[in-house]
Write a protein that holds these residues in place. Structure first.
Motif, PDB file in Angstrom:
ATOM      1  N   GLU A 281      22.157  -5.627  56.500  1.00  0.00           N
ATOM      2  CA  GLU A 281      22.493  -7.007  56.847  1.00  0.00           C
ATOM      3  C   GLU A 281      21.848  -7.929  55.819  1.00  0.00           C
ATOM      4  O   GLU A 281      20.824  -7.582  55.212  1.00  0.00           O
ATOM      5  CB  GLU A 281      22.003  -7.359  58.250  1.00  0.00           C
ATOM      6  CG  GLU A 281      22.675  -6.558  59.360  1.00  0.00           C
ATOM      7  CD  GLU A 281      22.279  -7.057  60.734  1.00  0.00           C
ATOM      8  OE1 GLU A 281      22.812  -8.104  61.158  1.00  0.00           O
ATOM      9  OE2 GLU A 281      21.444  -6.411  61.376  1.00  0.00           O
TER      10      GLU A 281
ATOM     11  N   THR B 273      20.146 -10.430  56.276  1.00  0.00           N
ATOM     12  CA  THR B 273      18.812 -10.843  56.708  1.00  0.00           C
ATOM     13  C   THR B 273      17.736  -9.900  56.158  1.00  0.00           C
ATOM     14  O   THR B 273      16.669 -10.349  55.716  1.00  0.00           O
ATOM     15  CB  THR B 273      18.750 -10.874  58.241  1.00  0.00           C
ATOM     16  OG1 THR B 273      19.259  -9.622  58.762  1.00  0.00           O
ATOM     17  CG2 THR B 273      19.616 -11.997  58.793  1.00  0.00           C
ATOM     18  N   THR B 274      18.004  -8.601  56.188  1.00  0.00           N
ATOM     19  CA  THR B 274      17.041  -7.629  55.657  1.00  0.00           C
ATOM     20  C   THR B 274      17.011  -7.666  54.138  1.00  0.00           C
ATOM     21  O   THR B 274      15.956  -7.500  53.517  1.00  0.00           O
ATOM     22  CB  THR B 274      17.392  -6.210  56.139  1.00  0.00           C
ATOM     23  OG1 THR B 274      17.770  -6.238  57.511  1.00  0.00           O
ATOM     24  CG2 THR B 274      16.189  -5.275  55.989  1.00  0.00           C
TER      25      THR B 274
ATOM     26  N   TRP C 205      17.438 -10.320  52.413  1.00  0.00           N
ATOM     27  CA  TRP C 205      16.643 -11.506  52.114  1.00  0.00           C
ATOM     28  C   TRP C 205      15.147 -11.224  52.258  1.00  0.00           C
ATOM     29  O   TRP C 205      14.332 -11.689  51.454  1.00  0.00           O
ATOM     30  CB  TRP C 205      17.077 -12.648  53.027  1.00  0.00           C
ATOM     31  CG  TRP C 205      16.309 -13.920  52.858  1.00  0.00           C
ATOM     32  CD1 TRP C 205      15.599 -14.585  53.817  1.00  0.00           C
ATOM     33  CD2 TRP C 205      16.190 -14.713  51.664  1.00  0.00           C
ATOM     34  NE1 TRP C 205      15.031 -15.723  53.306  1.00  0.00           N
ATOM     35  CE2 TRP C 205      15.382 -15.825  51.985  1.00  0.00           C
ATOM     36  CE3 TRP C 205      16.681 -14.571  50.380  1.00  0.00           C
ATOM     37  CZ2 TRP C 205      15.047 -16.794  51.050  1.00  0.00           C
ATOM     38  CZ3 TRP C 205      16.357 -15.543  49.437  1.00  0.00           C
ATOM     39  CH2 TRP C 205      15.556 -16.631  49.768  1.00  0.00           C
ATOM     40  N   ASP C 206      14.793 -10.439  53.258  1.00  0.00           N
ATOM     41  CA  ASP C 206      13.395 -10.040  53.450  1.00  0.00           C
ATOM     42  C   ASP C 206      12.888  -9.291  52.216  1.00  0.00           C
ATOM     43  O   ASP C 206      11.799  -9.592  51.693  1.00  0.00           O
ATOM     44  CB  ASP C 206      13.291  -9.141  54.691  1.00  0.00           C
ATOM     45  CG  ASP C 206      11.844  -8.822  55.082  1.00  0.00           C
ATOM     46  OD1 ASP C 206      10.917  -9.170  54.328  1.00  0.00           O
ATOM     47  OD2 ASP C 206      11.647  -8.190  56.139  1.00  0.00           O
TER      48      ASP C 206
ATOM     49  N   THR D 196      26.475 -10.005  62.037  1.00  0.00           N
ATOM     50  CA  THR D 196      25.252 -10.786  61.864  1.00  0.00           C
ATOM     51  C   THR D 196      25.522 -12.258  62.200  1.00  0.00           C
ATOM     52  O   THR D 196      26.540 -12.816  61.791  1.00  0.00           O
ATOM     53  CB  THR D 196      24.748 -10.698  60.411  1.00  0.00           C
ATOM     54  OG1 THR D 196      24.734  -9.329  60.004  1.00  0.00           O
ATOM     55  CG2 THR D 196      23.349 -11.276  60.291  1.00  0.00           C
TER      56      THR D 196
ATOM     57  N   ARG E 247      21.655 -17.286  61.016  1.00  0.00           N
ATOM     58  CA  ARG E 247      20.547 -16.756  60.222  1.00  0.00           C
ATOM     59  C   ARG E 247      20.613 -17.240  58.767  1.00  0.00           C
ATOM     60  O   ARG E 247      19.636 -17.112  58.033  1.00  0.00           O
ATOM     61  CB  ARG E 247      20.542 -15.227  60.276  1.00  0.00           C
ATOM     62  CG  ARG E 247      20.305 -14.639  61.654  1.00  0.00           C
ATOM     63  CD  ARG E 247      18.942 -15.040  62.218  1.00  0.00           C
ATOM     64  NE  ARG E 247      17.847 -14.667  61.356  1.00  0.00           N
ATOM     65  CZ  ARG E 247      17.279 -13.445  61.352  1.00  0.00           C
ATOM     66  NH1 ARG E 247      17.726 -12.499  62.177  1.00  0.00           N
ATOM     67  NH2 ARG E 247      16.262 -13.192  60.544  1.00  0.00           N
TER      68      ARG E 247
ATOM     69  N   ASP F 201      17.966 -19.602  57.250  1.00  0.00           N
ATOM     70  CA  ASP F 201      16.690 -19.126  56.715  1.00  0.00           C
ATOM     71  C   ASP F 201      16.722 -18.956  55.197  1.00  0.00           C
ATOM     72  O   ASP F 201      15.679 -18.734  54.578  1.00  0.00           O
ATOM     73  CB  ASP F 201      16.319 -17.776  57.346  1.00  0.00           C
ATOM     74  CG  ASP F 201      16.167 -17.854  58.857  1.00  0.00           C
ATOM     75  OD1 ASP F 201      15.790 -18.938  59.351  1.00  0.00           O
ATOM     76  OD2 ASP F 201      16.430 -16.846  59.545  1.00  0.00           O
ATOM     77  N   LEU F 202      17.903 -19.034  54.604  1.00  0.00           N
ATOM     78  CA  LEU F 202      18.046 -18.763  53.176  1.00  0.00           C
ATOM     79  C   LEU F 202      17.699 -19.978  52.327  1.00  0.00           C
ATOM     80  O   LEU F 202      17.916 -21.119  52.733  1.00  0.00           O
ATOM     81  CB  LEU F 202      19.489 -18.336  52.865  1.00  0.00           C
ATOM     82  CG  LEU F 202      20.024 -17.094  53.585  1.00  0.00           C
ATOM     83  CD1 LEU F 202      21.487 -16.873  53.206  1.00  0.00           C
ATOM     84  CD2 LEU F 202      19.194 -15.861  53.254  1.00  0.00           C
TER      85      LEU F 202
END
Length: 301
Positions: A155, A157-158, A160-161, A185, A189, A192-193
């Protein structure tokens, strides 16, 4: 004439992917340019598969006048150790050389699917930082994309982590609407970017609501994506593009459309479908003139 200039401006941020079209590279470039596009997303096979060699392919791209949106794709790079890691470093160096020869400043790297790769995010981030450092002498940015069937990162999100952990200025994220829709997803979210770290956005849709397994996702992704406005996720795509715009993203959008039917159609017809999609997104969506839900399908040419 003013109207024509307006149309060209509306699609300036959008480009096609060579994957969508059949035929030789030169014919693909000509069809894109004739449809009004000014940029093209290129893949390694465009170069190494050229009958006159990869340098001839580079010359053809440069002669076309089309700007390279980016170059794809480095696969399964991160998380490996020992001889497997060194092998992938050598592959990455070659990809970077080809990317630089084309004049592209973005190399797309997809999240690993390898069972030999570590699932430790710090290990993945360490390798991504190394890749980004290798790209610095070429002036290339690395866009890291989470495949929806990736082993650890599936995803955005991961992804980006991992990018945040790597903390390298020329390492950012690649957004692919297909993988976001397939993985389900939440678009919220995206808040957060950091828009400055979004290096590429790839857009496509597909014809069913869900892909329940990794296998179904892969099959759909590789054979039956469609242009934005042609599938069943139009409203989500509108929300996605508007959210990115509201975040401050002002970079490129590329139509990442793999479709077995399109590669059996004449190139100008497929390029025209892409043009209609780009005009709809550029004129109606990004200018905030969003059609009513019942009118979201692409207008006819």
């Amino acid at each position: 004439m003013p109207h024509q200039r307006s149309l060209l401006q509306a699609i300036r941020s959008f480009g096609m992917d060579t994957i969508t079209l059949a035929g030789p590279l030169e014919a693909k470039l000509e069809a894109m340019q004739a449809a009004g596009f000014t940029q093209v997303m290129l893949k390694a096979n465009d170069l190494v598969g050229h009958p006159q060699g990869w340098q001839a392919a580079v010359k053809a791209v440069r002669a076309s006048g089309l700007r390279g949106t980016g170059f794809q794709v480095l696969r399964d790079f991160e998380g490996l150790s020992g001889h497997l890691h060194q092998y992938k470093v050598d592959i990455a160096k070659t990809m970077l050389e080809m990317c630089a020869a084309l004049g592209c400043d973005v190399l797309l790297a997809c999240s690993s699917t390898s069972t030999h790769a570590s699932q430790d995010l710090d290990h993945l981030a360490r390798d991504l930082r190394k890749l980004a450092m290798l790209a610095i002498p070429f002036g290339i940015r690395i866009a890291y994309e989470g495949l929806s069937w990736g082993r650890t990162v599936n995803e955005f999100t991961t992804a980006w982590d991992a990018v945040c952990r790597a903390d390298c200025p020329n390492l950012g994220i690649g957004i692919d609407s297909f993988h976001i829709l397939a993985a389900g997803t939440s678009l919220d979210r995206m808040d957060d970017l950091d828009p400055a770290k979004i290096f590429l956005v790839q857009l496509s849709d597909f014809m069913w609501q869900e892909t329940r397994t990794f296998e179904e996702r892969m099959a759909t992704a590789r054979t039956f994506r469609v242009f934005p406005g042609e599938g069943v996720h139009t409203e989500d795509l509108v929300r996605m593009v508007l959210k990115l715009d509201a975040l401050g993203y002002r970079g490129d959008y590329s139509f990442e459309v793999f479709n077995d039917d399109y590669v059996q159609m004449p190139l100008p017809m497929v390029a025209e479908r892409a043009r209609r999609s780009a005009l709809w997104l550029g004129e109606d969506v990004l200018r905030r003139s969003v059609p009513l839900p019942g009118q979201l399908k692409l207008r006819t040419a």
